[in-house]
Design a protein around this motif. Structure first.
Motif, PDB file in Angstrom:
ATOM      1  N   MET A  79       0.841  -1.184   0.000  1.00  0.00           N
ATOM      2  CA  MET A  79       0.000   0.000   0.000  1.00  0.00           C
ATOM      3  C   MET A  79       0.883   1.244   0.000  1.00  0.00           C
ATOM      4  O   MET A  79       1.813   1.340   0.778  1.00  0.00           O
ATOM      5  CB  MET A  79      -0.889  -0.019   1.237  1.00  0.00           C
ATOM      6  CG  MET A  79      -1.866   1.124   1.264  1.00  0.00           C
ATOM      7  SD  MET A  79      -3.066   0.951   2.576  1.00  0.00           S
ATOM      8  CE  MET A  79      -2.399   2.124   3.709  1.00  0.00           C
ATOM      9  N   ARG A  85     -17.771   1.443   7.875  1.00  0.00           N
ATOM     10  CA  ARG A  85     -16.464   0.932   7.492  1.00  0.00           C
ATOM     11  C   ARG A  85     -15.401   1.739   8.228  1.00  0.00           C
ATOM     12  O   ARG A  85     -15.656   2.803   8.772  1.00  0.00           O
ATOM     13  CB  ARG A  85     -16.235   1.064   5.982  1.00  0.00           C
ATOM     14  CG  ARG A  85     -17.163   0.220   5.125  1.00  0.00           C
ATOM     15  CD  ARG A  85     -16.845  -1.252   5.282  1.00  0.00           C
ATOM     16  NE  ARG A  85     -17.594  -2.098   4.370  1.00  0.00           N
ATOM     17  CZ  ARG A  85     -18.715  -2.743   4.676  1.00  0.00           C
ATOM     18  NH1 ARG A  85     -19.242  -2.613   5.865  1.00  0.00           N
ATOM     19  NH2 ARG A  85     -19.316  -3.509   3.798  1.00  0.00           N
ATOM     20  N   SER A  97      -2.644   6.005  -0.690  1.00  0.00           N
ATOM     21  CA  SER A  97      -3.843   5.206  -0.908  1.00  0.00           C
ATOM     22  C   SER A  97      -4.529   4.856   0.405  1.00  0.00           C
ATOM     23  O   SER A  97      -3.900   4.760   1.446  1.00  0.00           O
ATOM     24  CB  SER A  97      -3.510   3.935  -1.691  1.00  0.00           C
ATOM     25  OG  SER A  97      -2.726   3.076  -0.912  1.00  0.00           O
ATOM     26  N   ASP A  98      -5.807   4.678   0.338  1.00  0.00           N
ATOM     27  CA  ASP A  98      -6.609   4.299   1.494  1.00  0.00           C
ATOM     28  C   ASP A  98      -7.851   3.618   0.953  1.00  0.00           C
ATOM     29  O   ASP A  98      -8.232   3.817  -0.202  1.00  0.00           O
ATOM     30  CB  ASP A  98      -6.987   5.532   2.325  1.00  0.00           C
ATOM     31  CG  ASP A  98      -7.506   5.181   3.717  1.00  0.00           C
ATOM     32  OD1 ASP A  98      -7.402   4.001   4.118  1.00  0.00           O
ATOM     33  OD2 ASP A  98      -8.021   6.079   4.386  1.00  0.00           O
ATOM     34  N   ARG A  99      -8.451   2.795   1.774  1.00  0.00           N
ATOM     35  CA  ARG A  99      -9.714   2.175   1.391  1.00  0.00           C
ATOM     36  C   ARG A  99     -10.506   1.901   2.642  1.00  0.00           C
ATOM     37  O   ARG A  99      -9.965   1.868   3.747  1.00  0.00           O
ATOM     38  CB  ARG A  99      -9.490   0.899   0.573  1.00  0.00           C
ATOM     39  CG  ARG A  99      -8.923  -0.259   1.355  1.00  0.00           C
ATOM     40  CD  ARG A  99      -8.713  -1.468   0.427  1.00  0.00           C
ATOM     41  NE  ARG A  99      -8.462  -2.663   1.204  1.00  0.00           N
ATOM     42  CZ  ARG A  99      -9.364  -3.588   1.511  1.00  0.00           C
ATOM     43  NH1 ARG A  99     -10.600  -3.477   1.086  1.00  0.00           N
ATOM     44  NH2 ARG A  99      -9.057  -4.649   2.228  1.00  0.00           N
ATOM     45  N   PHE A 100     -11.802   1.719   2.468  1.00  0.00           N
ATOM     46  CA  PHE A 100     -12.664   1.377   3.584  1.00  0.00           C
ATOM     47  C   PHE A 100     -12.648  -0.135   3.784  1.00  0.00           C
ATOM     48  O   PHE A 100     -12.708  -0.891   2.809  1.00  0.00           O
ATOM     49  CB  PHE A 100     -14.100   1.836   3.322  1.00  0.00           C
ATOM     50  CG  PHE A 100     -14.265   3.327   3.364  1.00  0.00           C
ATOM     51  CD1 PHE A 100     -13.862   4.053   4.462  1.00  0.00           C
ATOM     52  CD2 PHE A 100     -14.843   3.998   2.305  1.00  0.00           C
ATOM     53  CE1 PHE A 100     -14.026   5.431   4.502  1.00  0.00           C
ATOM     54  CE2 PHE A 100     -15.022   5.365   2.331  1.00  0.00           C
ATOM     55  CZ  PHE A 100     -14.607   6.087   3.440  1.00  0.00           C
ATOM     56  N   ILE A 101     -12.560  -0.548   5.045  1.00  0.00           N
ATOM     57  CA  ILE A 101     -12.572  -1.975   5.348  1.00  0.00           C
ATOM     58  C   ILE A 101     -13.701  -2.294   6.322  1.00  0.00           C
ATOM     59  O   ILE A 101     -14.120  -1.456   7.116  1.00  0.00           O
ATOM     60  CB  ILE A 101     -11.213  -2.466   5.890  1.00  0.00           C
ATOM     61  CG1 ILE A 101     -10.819  -1.731   7.166  1.00  0.00           C
ATOM     62  CG2 ILE A 101     -10.138  -2.332   4.822  1.00  0.00           C
ATOM     63  CD1 ILE A 101      -9.546  -2.279   7.820  1.00  0.00           C
ATOM     64  N   SER A 134     -11.270   3.272   8.008  1.00  0.00           N
ATOM     65  CA  SER A 134     -10.179   3.638   7.116  1.00  0.00           C
ATOM     66  C   SER A 134      -9.026   2.667   7.368  1.00  0.00           C
ATOM     67  O   SER A 134      -8.532   2.553   8.493  1.00  0.00           O
ATOM     68  CB  SER A 134      -9.721   5.062   7.413  1.00  0.00           C
ATOM     69  OG  SER A 134      -8.437   5.300   6.905  1.00  0.00           O
ATOM     70  N   GLN A 135      -8.590   1.993   6.323  1.00  0.00           N
ATOM     71  CA  GLN A 135      -7.485   1.056   6.471  1.00  0.00           C
ATOM     72  C   GLN A 135      -6.233   1.787   6.950  1.00  0.00           C
ATOM     73  O   GLN A 135      -5.495   1.285   7.788  1.00  0.00           O
ATOM     74  CB  GLN A 135      -7.206   0.354   5.145  1.00  0.00           C
ATOM     75  CG  GLN A 135      -6.102  -0.678   5.243  1.00  0.00           C
ATOM     76  CD  GLN A 135      -5.924  -1.466   3.962  1.00  0.00           C
ATOM     77  OE1 GLN A 135      -6.662  -1.283   2.991  1.00  0.00           O
ATOM     78  NE2 GLN A 135      -4.958  -2.344   3.953  1.00  0.00           N
ATOM     79  N   ARG A 136      -6.017   2.977   6.437  1.00  0.00           N
ATOM     80  CA  ARG A 136      -4.854   3.768   6.841  1.00  0.00           C
ATOM     81  C   ARG A 136      -4.897   4.083   8.336  1.00  0.00           C
ATOM     82  O   ARG A 136      -3.871   3.980   9.025  1.00  0.00           O
ATOM     83  CB  ARG A 136      -4.776   5.063   6.033  1.00  0.00           C
ATOM     84  CG  ARG A 136      -3.516   5.859   6.329  1.00  0.00           C
ATOM     85  CD  ARG A 136      -3.460   7.175   5.595  1.00  0.00           C
ATOM     86  NE  ARG A 136      -3.637   6.995   4.163  1.00  0.00           N
ATOM     87  CZ  ARG A 136      -4.192   7.890   3.368  1.00  0.00           C
ATOM     88  NH1 ARG A 136      -4.628   9.035   3.850  1.00  0.00           N
ATOM     89  NH2 ARG A 136      -4.309   7.663   2.086  1.00  0.00           N
TER      90      ARG A 136
END
Length: 65
Positions: free
Chosen positions: A1, A46, A5-9, A48-50
């Protein structure tokens, strides 16, 4: 990663990553000791993965904030 970048988990991904049960995650959120979830819709949240990864790094380094 990459850093940008970031995504919802999902909660399933959160508990798998941090090794805690769902109840403990929500308890720490309520105490302000874990990243808060993001409301995606009225029935969907969700994380934030970050933010989760940052929280884990802080724990590894011994930070308590």
């Amino acid at each position: 990663m990459t850093e940008s970048s970031d995504r919802f988990i999902s909660i399933r991904e959160v508990i798998s990553a941090v090794g805690m049960c769902k109840a403990q995650v929500y308890k720490l959120v309520a105490l302000g000791q874990f990243p808060k979830q993001v409301s995606i819709s009225s029935r969907c949240v969700r994380w934030s993965q970050r933010e989760i990864e940052s929280w884990m790094e802080q724990k590894k380094m011994g930070c308590t904030s």
